[in-house]
Design an enzyme around this catalytic site. Structure first.
Site, mmCIF file in Angstrom:
data_model
loop_
_atom_site.group_PDB
_atom_site.id
_atom_site.type_symbol
_atom_site.label_atom_id
_atom_site.label_comp_id
_atom_site.label_asym_id
_atom_site.label_seq_id
_atom_site.Cartn_x
_atom_site.Cartn_y
_atom_site.Cartn_z
ATOM 1 N N GLU A 20 0.847 -1.201 0.000
ATOM 2 C CA GLU A 20 0.000 0.000 0.000
ATOM 3 C C GLU A 20 0.877 1.244 0.000
ATOM 4 O O GLU A 20 2.097 1.176 0.063
ATOM 5 C CB GLU A 20 -0.896 0.016 1.257
ATOM 6 C CG GLU A 20 -2.387 -0.156 0.982
ATOM 7 C CD GLU A 20 -3.073 1.141 0.605
ATOM 8 O OE1 GLU A 20 -2.383 2.075 0.135
ATOM 9 O OE2 GLU A 20 -4.301 1.229 0.757
ATOM 10 N N ASN A 154 -9.645 5.604 3.710
ATOM 11 C CA ASN A 154 -8.579 5.214 2.798
ATOM 12 C C ASN A 154 -8.232 6.333 1.834
ATOM 13 O O ASN A 154 -9.048 7.215 1.545
ATOM 14 C CB ASN A 154 -9.008 3.986 1.985
ATOM 15 C CG ASN A 154 -7.963 2.896 1.999
ATOM 16 O OD1 ASN A 154 -6.770 3.175 1.944
ATOM 17 N ND2 ASN A 154 -8.412 1.652 2.080
ATOM 18 N N ASP A 205 -9.997 2.396 -3.060
ATOM 19 C CA ASP A 205 -8.889 2.238 -2.107
ATOM 20 C C ASP A 205 -7.956 3.443 -2.253
ATOM 21 O O ASP A 205 -8.393 4.582 -2.190
ATOM 22 C CB ASP A 205 -8.190 0.900 -2.360
ATOM 23 C CG ASP A 205 -7.479 0.361 -1.129
ATOM 24 O OD1 ASP A 205 -6.826 1.153 -0.428
ATOM 25 O OD2 ASP A 205 -7.549 -0.849 -0.873
#
Length: 300
Positions: A20, A154, A205
């Protein structure tokens, strides 16, 4: 809206559980593997297939931003709060607000804005609806809860002038747009819905804003990345060879999109899941911003 499958390269087959937070910072691509608490970099102009591990922590590491006056140091959304991560891997805690919530939670994605503040979201480990929050860390180190009632906060992403922030609530399939006062960091009015995803379209996301002001969004569960115009209409959809893309980052000097992906929740993962991918695109991005602490006052 156009949809296409563009040739995608696997830059790093890291077998990451939950890669991420990809950012371009000072000529390097920096990203995390959240659940293992690891921070990595890929140096531009070198062998991009060989990441260098910068830190390994014993708590989840959601995202980092550089600290403007401390080379090699980072401000991090980590564990249950916000900390400074020193060059030798030590944590200097600023606050742990998730320790004071009714359900067990952790920090998630985060980013610094053009004014030098650090914004990061949180989520409950069990996905309790409404248990997540958005926090802002001001230059003096004060951590402020800006929004609550989120589920999985997010991908904070800012426009170049710092007046607009995009925020995803992944679990409910919503992208919010917030007006921000760059001088104070306060939200101007309440969040508005920028986009709402339907069942089967995936969950928003990680996000980034390109040099034309358009928003790129990694679509968890949909094997896709979307590009939205600032007015909210969908411009383009890229298909990627991994079901769970998690973050997107545009190279500031080369028209290339970098995508992190997850193996988490994938039954039969390939090399593209838990990896860093790259794909050519027709637009560039900007370098990540730094968290900037105020300069000490000087006397005449």
């Amino acid at each position: 809206m156009t949809s296409a499958s563009t040739p995608t390269s696997v830059v790093v087959d890291g077998a990451y559980e939950l890669a991420e937070g990809g950012r371009w910072i000072d000529g390097r691509y920096v990203y995390v593997d959240i659940l293992s608490g690891r921070l990595f970099e890929l140096r531009d102009g070198t062998d991009l297939a060989t990441p260098r591990q910068l830190a390994r922590l014993d708590v989840p590491l959601g995202a980092v931003a550089p600290v403007g006056d401390r080379p090699g140091a980072w401000i991090a959304a980590v564990g249950t709060g916000i900390a400074l991560l020193t060059a030798d891997g030590a944590l200097e805690w600023l606050d742990r607000p998730e320790d004071r919530t009714p359900v067990a939670g952790r920090m998630n994605d985060g980013v610094a804005d053009p004014a030098g503040r650090f914004w990061a979201g949180s989520m409950a480990y069990d996905g309790t609806p409404g248990a997540g929050s958005l926090y802002r860390t001001d230059p003096d180190g004060t951590v402020v809860r800006v929004l609550d009632g989120l589920t999985i906060a997010n991908g904070p992403a800012f426009t170049a002038d710092g007046t607009t922030m995009y925020l995803a609530d992944t679990a409910v399939g919503t992208i919010l747009r917030c007006r921000v006062d760059p001088a104070s960091g306060d939200l101007v009015g309440g969040p508005e819905t920028f986009a709402r995803l339907r069942d089967g379209e995936g969950s928003p996301d990680g996000m980034t804003v390109d040099e034309e002001g358009c928003l790129w969004v990694a679509m968890w569960g949909a094997a896709a990345v979307r590009r939205y115009h600032p007015d909210g209409h969908l411009l383009h959809t890229l298909t990627v060879p991994a079901p769970h893309p998690t973050s997107v980052c545009l190279h500031p000097g080369d028209n290339c999109l970098y995508i992190t992906t997850a193996r988490y929740g994938v039954t039969n993962p390939t090399a593209a899941s838990g990896a860093v991918l790259s794909v050519p695109v027709p637009v560039g991005g900007t370098e990540a911003c730094s968290w900037r602490r105020p300069r000490p006052a000087t006397t005449a």
